[in-house]
Design an enzyme around this catalytic site. Structure first.
Site, PDB file in Angstrom:
ATOM      1  N   LYS A 120       5.820  -4.804  14.327  1.00 57.21           N
ATOM      2  CA  LYS A 120       5.685  -3.522  15.033  1.00 57.21           C
ATOM      3  C   LYS A 120       5.859  -3.680  16.544  1.00 57.21           C
ATOM      4  CE  LYS A 120       3.429  -0.936  11.461  1.00 57.21           C
ATOM      5  NZ  LYS A 120       3.362  -1.971  10.382  1.00 57.21           N
TER       6      LYS A 120
HETATM    7  C1  LIG Z   1       3.865  -1.847   9.122  1.00 59.57           C
HETATM    8  C2  LIG Z   1       4.102  -3.096   8.339  1.00 59.57           C
HETATM    9  C3  LIG Z   1       4.923  -3.115   7.190  1.00 59.57           C
HETATM   10  C4  LIG Z   1       5.556  -1.868   6.615  1.00 59.57           C
HETATM   11  O1  LIG Z   1       6.588  -1.350   7.425  1.00 59.57           O
HETATM   12  P1  LIG Z   1       7.087   0.153   7.226  1.00 59.57           P
HETATM   13  O2  LIG Z   1       7.969   0.407   8.385  1.00 59.57           O
HETATM   14  O3  LIG Z   1       5.850   1.008   7.250  1.00 59.57           O
HETATM   15  O4  LIG Z   1       7.793   0.227   5.914  1.00 59.57           O
HETATM   16  C5  LIG Z   1       5.141  -4.323   6.553  1.00 59.57           C
HETATM   17  N1  LIG Z   1       4.559  -5.459   6.995  1.00 59.57           N
HETATM   18  C6  LIG Z   1       3.755  -5.483   8.090  1.00 59.57           C
HETATM   19  C7  LIG Z   1       3.129  -6.765   8.489  1.00 59.57           C
HETATM   20  C8  LIG Z   1       3.503  -4.312   8.809  1.00 59.57           C
HETATM   21  O5  LIG Z   1       2.696  -4.344   9.881  1.00 59.57           O
END
Ligand SMILES: *Cc1c(COP(=O)(O)O)cnc(C)c1O
Length: 479
Positions: A120
């Protein structure tokens, strides 16, 4: 470039520019913003971008891609924002998203060497700089109010810390995050970051955020905003690493690759869809879910069925524990030939009344895999443990639980002639308990996180109640 809502009728002329939607969440009609069309990347441009990435680096590539979608920030300013965001200092390596070779035709793309060790950061760090730039230009401020059970809240705080014009009020359920996650968030001493531990569960935090946002007068007066995953700028930032992964895994544009993506809210893999729509030679987009298999069910059957809280499981890949996939509407809009009226009927009505919709008989769904490259699969706790173990035994490195879900499904879906890139979305240290369960030993901890649990914490405990949170925001704003 203009943006439209996924629920706009074909006759609607309502369009917005990038900076207008940057600070907004949903469109007023409840839809999500998408560009009017996807810029097409020619063979010559892709070759040029190879050079850009290899010679000038990730930030320069990000500028090339972003500038196709952002035409209301002067080019030199946008270039400076990209250069300030994607540095080796913030992301740990000069390549920013290095590929790790696992096996013949199999790679892991590292997206989690940013400040909070989850992917993120890739988008949120850019968002922080874009927000600061746009707020200064307008002479405005913004108060970000959020609820987190882990990754999103810390990524938002690390992106916004010290930024002028922005305050972050982040609620989290008291005592429910891992000690590492708490230490990451609560050790921030920046004056514009407010950690609020709510005496309740995650749903209580979300209810508080909703209640504050539904008070329109309060929301307007105190400029309340969010940074959730439906923000188009976040999605756009993620498009860049699909190009960077492709460029690293191939030598010519004649080669195709597939990507396997651990999915929850469908933001990450939706960025892959956008890259593919732009003409990046992607064969398959492999959607991997955990036990919360809303998306896998859709791609297998054509039925999209959101889950209630009783059917939403707490798993060992918690960032994928979702009951509905908030970005999914974007793909459905493209799938249905950009028919906003139909999208509105499905997401605005059918989901609200029946909690599901069924496209299984629609020829557009039947063609979905062939036209858009989507395939899907699911991974369970036992699969996760087995994949973490076999990766460590065969290749000598540790992967986190989410990446393990993607790798498990990638191995099922890969074909001999197309390289597969698995997106790594977090480092194992964030989910240490499951690593210990799988391997009987603790994950490695990057040096800069040594001893963070002992740092002084800046957090205030509050009752699960709206009034004290509003009072805090008003007091800190001073108006
Ligand atoms: C947010 C997240 C996901 C999922 O990603 P999306 O964009 O919501 O599909 C997968 N793995 C981790 C570690 C995350 O923080």
């Amino acid at each position: 470039m203009n943006y439209l809502s996924t629920r706009a009728a074909a006759s609607s002329l309502e369009r917005k520019r990038f900076c207008e939607i940057l600070l907004e969440g949903l469109a007023p009609d409840g839809g999500l913003y998408l560009p009017e069309s996807y810029p097409q990347v020619s063979d010559a441009t892709l070759s040029q971008w190879r050079q850009v990435y290899h010679q000038q680096g990730y930030a320069a590539l990000a500028f090339e891609i972003l500038s196709l979608y952002i035409d209301d920030i002067p080019a030199e300013d946008l270039r400076a924002i990209c250069a300030k965001t994607y540095t080796a200092e913030v992301f740990g390596t000069g390549e920013i998203v290095p590929l790790r070779h696992v096996d013949e035709g199999l790679w892991i793309e590292a997206l989690s060497n940013g400040p909070t060790l989850a992917f993120k950061d890739m988008a949120m760090q850019l968002l922080g700089n874009l927000f600061e730039y746009e707020l200064a230009r307008r002479g405005e401020e913004l108060n970000i109010l959020g609820a987190t059970s882990g990754d999103t809240g810390s990524a938002a705080e690390y992106a916004m810390r010290g930024k002028k014009g922005v305050r972050v009020f982040m609620t989290s359920p008291h005592g429910r995050m891992s000690p590492f996650q708490q230490a990451q968030m609560f050790s921030l001493q920046d004056a514009n970051i407010y950690n609020i531990a709510v005496d309740g569960v995650f749903d209580d935090c979300q209810d508080i955020v909703k209640a504050v946002s539904n008070d329109l007068e309060f929301k307007r007066k105190y400029k309340i905003g969010t940074v959730n995953s439906i923000n188009w700028a976040r999605l756009l930032a993620q498009v860049v690493y699909y190009f960077a992964g492709y460029i690293q895994a191939t030598e010519t544009n004649l080669q195709k690759v597939s990507f396997a993506v651990p999915s929850g809210n469908f933001g990450n893999v939706c960025a892959g869809h956008v890259a593919r729509m732009m003409g990046l030679p992607i064969e398959k987009l492999v959607v991997a879910t955990n036990e919360n298999d809303v998306l896998d069910e859709f791609f297998r059957t054509g039925v999209y069925r959101v889950r209630g809280s009783a059917d939403t499981f707490e798993t060992s890949s918690p960032s994928m524990d979702i009951s509905k996939a908030s970005n999914f509407e974007r793909f459905v809009f493209d799938l249905l030939g950009r028919d906003g009226t139909r999208v509105k009927a499905l997401f605005g009505q059918a989901l609200n009344t029946e909690g599901r919709f069924d496209l299984s008989a629609d020829p557009l769904f039947v063609q979905a895999a062939a036209r858009y490259g989507f395939v899907s699969g699911k991974s369970t706790h036992a699969d996760r443990l087995a994949t973490i173990r076999s990766t460590f035994e065969q290749h000598g490195f540790m992967i986190d639980t989410h990446t393990a879900d993607a790798l498990k499904v990638a191995l099922e879906k890969r074909t001999p002639d197309t390289p597969m890139i698995v997106l790594e979305t977090a480092l194992p240290i964030k989910f240490a308990a499951t690593i210990v369960e799988a391997l009987g030993r603790e994950p490695e901890r990057p040096a800069r996180f040594e001893g963070i649990e002992a740092l002084p914490k800046r957090v205030q405990l509050m009752a699960a109640d709206v009034a004290p949170i509003k009072a805090l925001i008003a007091r800190e704003c001073g108006y």
